[in-house]
Structures are given as C-alpha cells and as structure tokens.
Design an enzyme around this catalytic site. Structure first.
Site, PDB file in Angstrom:
ATOM      1  N   LYS A  44    -124.394  49.710  16.278  1.00  0.00           N
ATOM      2  CA  LYS A  44    -124.832  48.820  17.408  1.00  0.00           C
ATOM      3  C   LYS A  44    -124.424  47.398  16.815  1.00  0.00           C
ATOM      4  CE  LYS A  44    -127.041  46.640  20.660  1.00  0.00           C
ATOM      5  NZ  LYS A  44    -126.346  46.517  22.049  1.00  0.00           N
ATOM      6  N   CYS A 132    -120.434  40.390  24.743  1.00  0.00           N
ATOM      7  CA  CYS A 132    -121.761  40.943  25.266  1.00  0.00           C
ATOM      8  C   CYS A 132    -122.248  40.149  26.431  1.00  0.00           C
ATOM      9  CB  CYS A 132    -122.901  40.794  24.055  1.00  0.00           C
ATOM     10  SG  CYS A 132    -124.532  41.369  24.783  1.00  0.00           S
TER      11      CYS A 132
HETATM   12  O1  IRO Z   1    -127.048  44.358  26.381  1.00  0.00           O
HETATM   13  C1  IRO Z   1    -126.336  44.638  25.253  1.00  0.00           C
HETATM   14  O2  IRO Z   1    -126.888  44.712  24.076  1.00  0.00           O
HETATM   15  C2  IRO Z   1    -124.928  44.781  25.438  1.00  0.00           C
HETATM   16  N1  IRO Z   1    -124.546  45.633  26.541  1.00  0.00           N
HETATM   17  C3  IRO Z   1    -123.287  45.916  26.751  1.00  0.00           C
HETATM   18  O3  IRO Z   1    -122.819  46.457  27.802  1.00  0.00           O
HETATM   19  N2  IRO Z   1    -122.219  45.382  25.816  1.00  0.00           N
HETATM   20  C4  IRO Z   1    -122.408  44.783  24.638  1.00  0.00           C
HETATM   21  O4  IRO Z   1    -121.726  44.190  24.121  1.00  0.00           O
HETATM   22  C5  IRO Z   1    -123.984  44.410  24.368  1.00  0.00           C
HETATM   23  I1  IRO Z   1    -124.476  43.251  22.874  1.00  0.00           I
END
Ligand code: IRO
Length: 314
Positions: A44, A132
């Site tokens: 993650k 993100c």
């Molecule tokens: O909301 C999130 O943690 C997230 N959600 C996404 O759909 N892509 C991302 O790169 C991330 I860092």
C-alpha cells in the site's frame, strides 16, 4: 503456452499482481499475496508516519451484485513507512518480486523514504505514487508537471540512479501524454510507469437514497473497475508508444484473462488488479492466470512476447 516473463531482469512466473492499495496494507494481507499465485506484489502506498485515512464508508462497489466498478476515497490510510520497510526486509524474494509504493505528503517526506530505501539496499522495487486523488487539500503530482519534474530530479539523484517507477493518474489529452512522457524520458532511471491510478473525483449517486455513497469529500472519489478499462488501455498504449526505453505496467479494469490480454496487447509487461481483487480476494490470480493461458492457447501464442505490444491499428 507459458506466462513466464521478466521485469527489470527479474524472472516472474506470470505477469499478474495486485494494484497498490488493494489487499496490501498489513502483514496478513501481504502474506496472503505472497502465498497467492500472483507473479509479483506491491505494498500500500505509504507516508512517513502512519495514517488513519478518511472516515468510512470510503470504498464501495457499484451495483453490488454485479460490480461494474468501485469508488474510493480512502485518504491514504497506511501503517507508515517503517512498517513496510520492515516487510521488505523479511519478504521471500525467491517466491516473487516485491514492489514498495510510497506517496509522501511532501517532497521532503518522499526524499526521506527514498533515502532510507537506498541505504536499506533492498531488492524491493520502488513505485512512487504521483497520483493519489484523495488527500483533501492536496493536488496530485501527476497533474502538476513542474512539481512532477522537480520530484523526479530530486528522487532519481537521491536514489543514486537506481531503477524505479512511477504510478501515474489517467491523462485524457494527447498533449498531456506528450508532456508527461517528455518529462519521464529525461529520467532514464525511471525504468517503468504504471498506468493508471483511479479516475479521480467521480461521483456515484444512489437513486433510492438520493445520496452519495461514500462519506469523504461529499462523495467524490476515485473510480476503478469496468468503467476505467478503455482509459487504462489508452494510457498504457500512449506511454508504451512514447517511452520505448521504459516498461509499462497496466492497471485498470482487469477482472479476467480477457482484460489482462488487452493490457498486454496494448503494451503492458505486467498487469495489476485492484477492484476485482478487492471483491474476489487473492484466489483471483489462479482464475485469471488460467483464463489468460486459455486465450493464448486459442490464439496459438506460446508466450507473452508473441503478442506483447502488438496492438493493430486500422
Ligand atoms: O485514497 C487512497 O488511499 C488512494 N486511492 C486511490 O484510488 N489511489 C491512490 O493512489 C490512493 I493513496
């Protein structure tokens, strides 16, 4: 037919892996990915310090019984960089390659994590998340070309020209493909690009409740699943054409051997699964592997190189 492939000179049993963020936040999930039939795995995206992320509900599949896709605004919840660095130190690299994803909240945080990784001399492959879409108040780097250029200049020198990759948001304009690729091609140590991250800031509305379906950001969130496949294929192929020295990892809309085949045809060397993995669990790799092999057999392809990047135009 064989699904065996290589990535950055590492052998992989098959081209399938998880998308960062799905089934990879804690050790138990990472161990399940290690035991699954995926060819590789990624952690993650992490920040320097642990984060709780956004309030729930923050992930929903749409049309539950037949999920056409997902919407999420997780808000970058993660255990913090040291946790994932420790995992890279105990991962079994003989079983499959490991990618580590970082998504620092500031340039300095990204540089600090890169510096620690460089000192750790770990075989884990760095994928820097530039995309993100769900940290309130923070514009994503992937859409700020100057900031992206600055980050890559600092990170590549900080990483001592070691090979790394970037996770890109979807682009929707040819001029943007051109501009992003021109920046990336100035950094030879950026050895791969992962296309795409979720389509940012979509809005799903439920007619029965007359309401949005996720809590953060008034319901605005990143779209994944079936909805994003054509955009994902376009981004894979656009960067495959523009970055001949780099590998492309495809991500977006893969739920069976069919979409995995399309991504590889469009130029992807590896293929990531997000929404479908979230819904089905790590057993999905066994199913999609068999489906991809079956398609190859039907078409008389012995290995991935027989059709990799061989998309025809009219
Ligand atoms: O909301 C999130 O943690 C997230 N959600 C996404 O759909 N892509 C991302 O790169 C991330 I860092």
């Amino acid at each position: 037919s064989s699904l065996a492939t290589t990535f950055l000179d590492l052998p992989l049993a098959n081209p399938l892996m998880n998308a960062s963020g799905v089934w990879c936040s804690v050790a138990s999930q990472l161990e399940a990915l290690l035991e699954s039939e995926s060819g590789a795995m990624v952690t993650k995206s992490c920040t320097l310090d642990p984060r709780n992320g956004n309030p729930e509900p923050r992930y929903r599949v749409l049309d539950g019984n037949k999920p056409w896709g997902s919407i999420n605004s997780m808000g970058l919840p993660n255990e913090g960089f040291p946790y994932y660095l420790r995992y890279t130190e105990r991962h079994d690299y003989e079983t499959k390659p490991l990618f580590i994803s970082i998504s620092g909240l500031t340039l300095d945080d990204n540089l600090a994590m890169v510096d620690s990784l460089k000192d750790a001399v770990t075989p884990a492959i760095l994928e820097i998340n530039l995309s993100c879409p769900n940290v309130p108040g923070k514009a994503q780097l992937g859409y700020d070309f100057d900031a992206m250029d600055t980050l890559l200049a600092e990170v590549t020198s900080g990483y001592g020209q070691r090979q790394l990759g970037v996770k890109l948001p979807p682009y929707f304009d040819i001029a943007h493909f051109d501009e992003a690729a021109a920046i990336l091609n100035r950094y030879p140590s950026v050895a791969f690009v992962t296309c795409i991250n979720s389509i940012g800031n979509a809005l799903v509305i439920d007619i029965n409740t007359e309401s949005v379906i996720i809590k953060p950001k008034d319901g605005f969130g990143g779209l994944g699943g079936d909805y994003v496949l054509p955009t994902a294929l376009a981004n894979v192929n656009a960067f495959y054409r523009r970055c001949p020295e780099k590998a492309v990892i495809g991500c977006g809309g893969v739920k069976s051997g069919h979409e995995a085949f399309l991504h590889i045809l469009a130029g992807a060397t590896l293929v990531q699964m997000g929404t479908a993995l979230y819904e089905e669990g790590p057993g999905i790799f066994t199913r999609v592997k068999a489906e991809l092999l079956e398609i190859m057999k039907q078409k008389g392809y012995e290995n991935l190189a027989d059709f990799h990047g061989k998309l025809k135009t009219l």
